[in-house]
Design an enzyme around this catalytic site. Structure first.
Site, PDB file in Angstrom:
ATOM      1  N   LEU A 145     -30.477  -8.747  14.943  1.00 12.84           N
ATOM      2  CA  LEU A 145     -31.185  -7.814  15.807  1.00 12.84           C
ATOM      3  C   LEU A 145     -31.767  -6.705  14.933  1.00 12.84           C
ATOM      4  O   LEU A 145     -31.159  -6.312  13.938  1.00 12.84           O
ATOM      5  CB  LEU A 145     -30.242  -7.197  16.851  1.00 12.84           C
ATOM      6  CG  LEU A 145     -29.666  -8.113  17.925  1.00 12.84           C
ATOM      7  CD1 LEU A 145     -28.692  -7.329  18.802  1.00 12.84           C
ATOM      8  CD2 LEU A 145     -30.755  -8.728  18.782  1.00 12.84           C
ATOM      9  N   ASP A 146     -32.927  -6.189  15.329  1.00 10.71           N
ATOM     10  CA  ASP A 146     -33.511  -5.063  14.615  1.00 10.71           C
ATOM     11  C   ASP A 146     -32.563  -3.863  14.667  1.00 10.71           C
ATOM     12  O   ASP A 146     -31.730  -3.746  15.574  1.00 10.71           O
ATOM     13  CB  ASP A 146     -34.849  -4.665  15.232  1.00 10.71           C
ATOM     14  CG  ASP A 146     -35.873  -5.780  15.187  1.00 10.71           C
ATOM     15  OD1 ASP A 146     -35.744  -6.653  14.303  1.00 10.71           O
ATOM     16  OD2 ASP A 146     -36.792  -5.779  16.024  1.00 10.71           O
ATOM     17  N   LYS A 147     -32.725  -2.965  13.735  1.00 10.43           N
ATOM     18  CA  LYS A 147     -31.865  -1.789  13.649  1.00 10.43           C
ATOM     19  C   LYS A 147     -31.766  -1.054  14.984  1.00 10.43           C
ATOM     20  O   LYS A 147     -30.667  -0.694  15.428  1.00 10.43           O
ATOM     21  CB  LYS A 147     -32.390  -0.840  12.570  1.00 10.43           C
ATOM     22  CG  LYS A 147     -31.633   0.479  12.483  1.00 10.43           C
ATOM     23  CD  LYS A 147     -32.267   1.424  11.479  1.00 10.43           C
ATOM     24  CE  LYS A 147     -31.581   2.778  11.480  1.00 10.43           C
ATOM     25  NZ  LYS A 147     -32.215   3.734  10.544  1.00 10.43           N
TER      26      LYS A 147
END
Length: 341
Positions: A145-147
């Site tokens: 998942l993106d930050k």
């Protein structure tokens, strides 16, 4: 593992093969790792083994398998166990599923060698086993998942489990559902975005819809609620997005491609950080709220979900009202309909 494929475009001609791959792949692949993969025969150009210093021409077809070619010394040095908070939603001897908070980087990388989800997972596994486990590739994390995206992530504990879960991901048997709030009113109640994604031809840190040289990317969406955001006088839509593929930034790129970027997305949206902060939005509103897969050992179905995190839940309650926000949670719990073909 599905290979990466590219077709060299006219403006990319004249570049060496190793430079081309280093710029088109994620930050997890250094140029040294790319060169190692090429020399190991895991990169081909027009069906023939690639050479590090090969100068590319327009129309060259490149096929590469780079996932197993991360720098061993770099990964080993970065995989440090750290006692960080970790919300575990499900765990057994084969795997665990965690609820990642927004703001936490998934994997160590440049600028984030410590304090990541990987570091937290390694610490947890050490406490469970009483000794340091043999590191799996990417510490067994099956997908990322993106930050600033919150939500569910699956982590394998053994090589066999990692392989079986990765196969489910590749064969599209693992179902992932996301909650997103986007700009404007989506005109249709449900739809599918089938648009290949690749590196932006100028900004290599960004992704973009690429009809030539991109990788297949398919996202399905259904509208949960449209609303007008007062007193800002802005239109917005709450949508649930289901993934068939898992390209980098896929949901954010696809929704922006539709003309409805995710609220708070300063990378693919239209507004700057200050604009969103003044409206109480500190990140892009994207949350991986549900996942379904077959247990890689027992073969029983595993279906898990988590509600929106406090920042998103409080914002929704404020702009929609408590009753409407509660109704939205009920809609999220409903199983998705099969998208119409």
């Amino acid at each position: 593992m599905e290979p990466d494929r590219w077709v060299v475009e006219a403006e990319e001609a004249g570049v060496r093969l190793d430079r081309f791959l280093a710029s088109h792949c994620s930050n997890d692949h250094s140029r040294t790792a790319v060169q190692r993969a090429i020399r190991a025969g895991q990169v081909s150009v027009n069906g023939q083994a690639g050479k590090v210093n090969r100068v590319l021409k327009p129309g060259d077809a490149i096929v590469a398998r780079l996932e197993q070619n991360l720098s061993a010394s770099r990964e080993a040095a970065s995989l440090l166990a750290e006692p960080l908070p970790l919300e575990i939603v499900y765990e057994d001897e084969a795997l665990l599923v965690v609820n990642k908070p927004a703001g936490l980087v998934t994997h160590p990388a440049v600028g984030h060698w410590t304090g990541t989800l990987v570091n937290a997972v390694l610490w947890h596994l050490q406490q469970r086993r009483g000794n340091a486990p043999a590191p799996l590739p990417r510490a067994g994390i099956v997908h990322r998942l993106d930050k600033d995206t919150s939500g569910l992530l699956v982590v394998a504990k053994t090589d066999t489990v990692l392989w079986r879960l990765s196969q489910q991901l590749q064969s599209r048997e693992m179902s992932r559902r996301y909650l997103a709030v986007v700009e404007g009113h989506l005109p249709f109640d449900e739809g599918t975005v089938d648009a290949a994604i690749g590196r932006h031809h100028r900004e290599r840190q960004l992704m973009a819809v690429r009809y030539l040289g991109g990788r297949t990317a398919v996202s399905h969406y259904r509208v949960l609620r449209r609303f007008d955001w007062s007193p800002e006088r802005l239109a917005a839509t709450v949508v649930e997005v289901s993934l068939e593929t898992g390209r980098t930034h896929q949901i954010r790129v696809h929704l922006a491609h539709l003309g409805h970027p995710v609220l708070g997305d300063v990378t693919y949206g239209r507004s700057a950080v200050a604009y969103w902060h003044s409206r109480g939005i500190g990140r892009h509103w994207l949350h991986a709220h549900a996942i379904r897969f077959q247990h890689p050992v027992t073969e029983a179905p595993v279906e898990l979900s988590v509600p929106p995190p406090p920042d998103l839940a409080e914002w929704l309650a404020r702009v929609l009202g408590g009753a409407a926000a509660a109704q939205l949670l009920q809609q999220m719990a409903a199983p998705p309909r099969r998208p119409r073909s």
